[in-house]
Design a protein around this motif. Sequence first.
Motif, PDB file in Angstrom:
ATOM      1  N   GLU A  21       0.292   4.412  -0.203  1.00 31.89           N
ATOM      2  CA  GLU A  21      -0.115   5.530   0.655  1.00 31.89           C
ATOM      3  C   GLU A  21       0.269   5.237   2.107  1.00 31.89           C
ATOM      4  O   GLU A  21       0.731   6.139   2.822  1.00 31.89           O
ATOM      5  CB  GLU A  21      -1.620   5.772   0.534  1.00 31.89           C
ATOM      6  CG  GLU A  21      -2.045   6.311  -0.822  1.00 31.89           C
ATOM      7  CD  GLU A  21      -1.337   7.619  -1.171  1.00 31.89           C
ATOM      8  OE1 GLU A  21      -1.228   8.498  -0.284  1.00 31.89           O
ATOM      9  OE2 GLU A  21      -0.881   7.757  -2.322  1.00 31.89           O
ATOM     10  N   ASP A  80       0.871  -1.179   0.000  1.00 33.96           N
ATOM     11  CA  ASP A  80       0.000   0.000   0.000  1.00 33.96           C
ATOM     12  C   ASP A  80       0.911   1.233   0.000  1.00 33.96           C
ATOM     13  O   ASP A  80       1.508   1.574   1.024  1.00 33.96           O
ATOM     14  CB  ASP A  80      -0.892  -0.027   1.241  1.00 33.96           C
ATOM     15  CG  ASP A  80      -1.890   1.122   1.284  1.00 33.96           C
ATOM     16  OD1 ASP A  80      -1.598   2.198   0.721  1.00 33.96           O
ATOM     17  OD2 ASP A  80      -2.956   0.950   1.900  1.00 33.96           O
ATOM     18  N   LYS A 116       4.010   5.927   2.460  1.00 35.62           N
ATOM     19  CA  LYS A 116       4.358   7.353   2.606  1.00 35.62           C
ATOM     20  C   LYS A 116       4.032   7.858   4.009  1.00 35.62           C
ATOM     21  O   LYS A 116       4.799   8.643   4.600  1.00 35.62           O
ATOM     22  CB  LYS A 116       3.630   8.169   1.535  1.00 35.62           C
ATOM     23  CG  LYS A 116       4.182   7.950   0.137  1.00 35.62           C
ATOM     24  CD  LYS A 116       3.604   8.912  -0.884  1.00 35.62           C
ATOM     25  CE  LYS A 116       2.227   8.498  -1.320  1.00 35.62           C
ATOM     26  NZ  LYS A 116       1.727   9.317  -2.465  1.00 35.62           N
TER      27      LYS A 116
END
Length: 500
Positions: free
Chosen positions: A226, A224, A229
Amino acid sequence: MKPYPNPTFAPEQTLDPADWNAFRAQAHRLLDAAVDRMERYREGPVWTALPQALQADYQAPLPSMGIGPEATQAHMEALLPYGVGNTHPRFFGWVHGSGTPCNLMADITAAAINANLGGRDHGAMYVEKQVVNWCRELFQFPATSSGLIVSGTSIATVIALKAARDRCFDFGSRKAGLQNTARGRLVGYTSEQTHSCVARAFDILGLGTEALRKIAVNGRFEIDTEALKAAIAQDRAANLTPFLIVGTAGAVNVGAIDDLETLADIAQAEQLWLHIDGAFGALGVLSERLRPRLTGLQRADSIAFDFHKWLHVNYDAGFILMRSEESHRRAFSERPEYLKGASRGLAAGNPWPVEYGPELSRGFRALKVWAQLAEHGTAKLGALITQNCEQAAYLAELVNACPQMTLVAPVAMNICCFRYQIEGQDAKTTDVLNDEIVVQLQTQGIAAPSTTLVNGRNAIRVNITNHRTTRADLELLVREVHRIGQELLNTGLAPEKWNF
């Protein structure tokens, strides 16, 4: 000149045969036995346990007197039928390559030369340099990149991550270690599906496995991005030092490929080293089917992969490819006086491979890699990778057509995971049933899949990295899974009755 004095010495000995003609005949017999075994890989059970009588042969005390060449060869011939089974077309467990007759010839040649590939200027070195250049070309790496043939992706990962770690400290950590550094605690990131060798590398390198953040995956079992990050931002806010992202090209459980282009974008923006665990999937760049999904590979700082998986090179042969030859060499180069180089003679050929990894003593693995690529070419090898992916997709169709079988993960490449289950059966009983189906397939010699956990439940895992596998083998597998499943259910799932 006066002759040397002639004191009485014991007769000098050697390990060479006293009769080379007898040895030649003996060697031909063993070669014939080995080729017979290769020719008949499809025949007989996939796997057979080593009989007790042969096990006893390998529990003898250390011999002070040798048993001689004939008896030694008899032991070796007796072992031929008792491998792990990966040469058989219905070996589907784990990710093992299947080998080729070509590599038998390469191993014989390499054994006759008996070269140490740690360094110096000799013929074997030029073969390895050719393989390194071919790998640069294959992954579109620059001329300033470097590479090293190693035993497998596990050691390749250690080499890559050491270079990444040392670069953080401008390579001063090679002498000062990791104590009281100004950079603080290093942390790295990978997905929950990444092979355990990455965490082991963190342990070996003194970073600790807790410094490896395992990021959640999406429904396709890809990292994943996102969540990745967010984890990097959170660690920076906590005054930790992110230094590495490990992407996966072919997750070992289900074959998932991370979004490598997005990972490369994140690594570039965050100024992190991007390493790709491509143990079997990276060589998918040879396949027209997989190449579009692997475009981010050429942006990586390092790629670890195995020739002994999807290239079918005989065990063992892995590779580490690194974008920066300077970082690679600075992480390992150490040339004491007894390894001093030269511009001419045997000590030429600089830099030496020992400057790119931890081993000075290295076998001539390069020859079997070179032979495989030279004999078959990338087009045919790539077509066989495509063929395995198409076979896995075909197996998924067979599973979907059987009411008692359910796919538990998308077929991303060459791995198909499914469960045998009956409507109304509880999940724990189904777990036990699937485990036993796999054991029965193995012990009956029918096929050798493995098991794994997918979303916390047991699954039958079929990996196809075998140039001998056919669709007929997969049809037989599905029939036998169903037969064994029904027989087990008919016993009432009583384990004491399962030895049939």
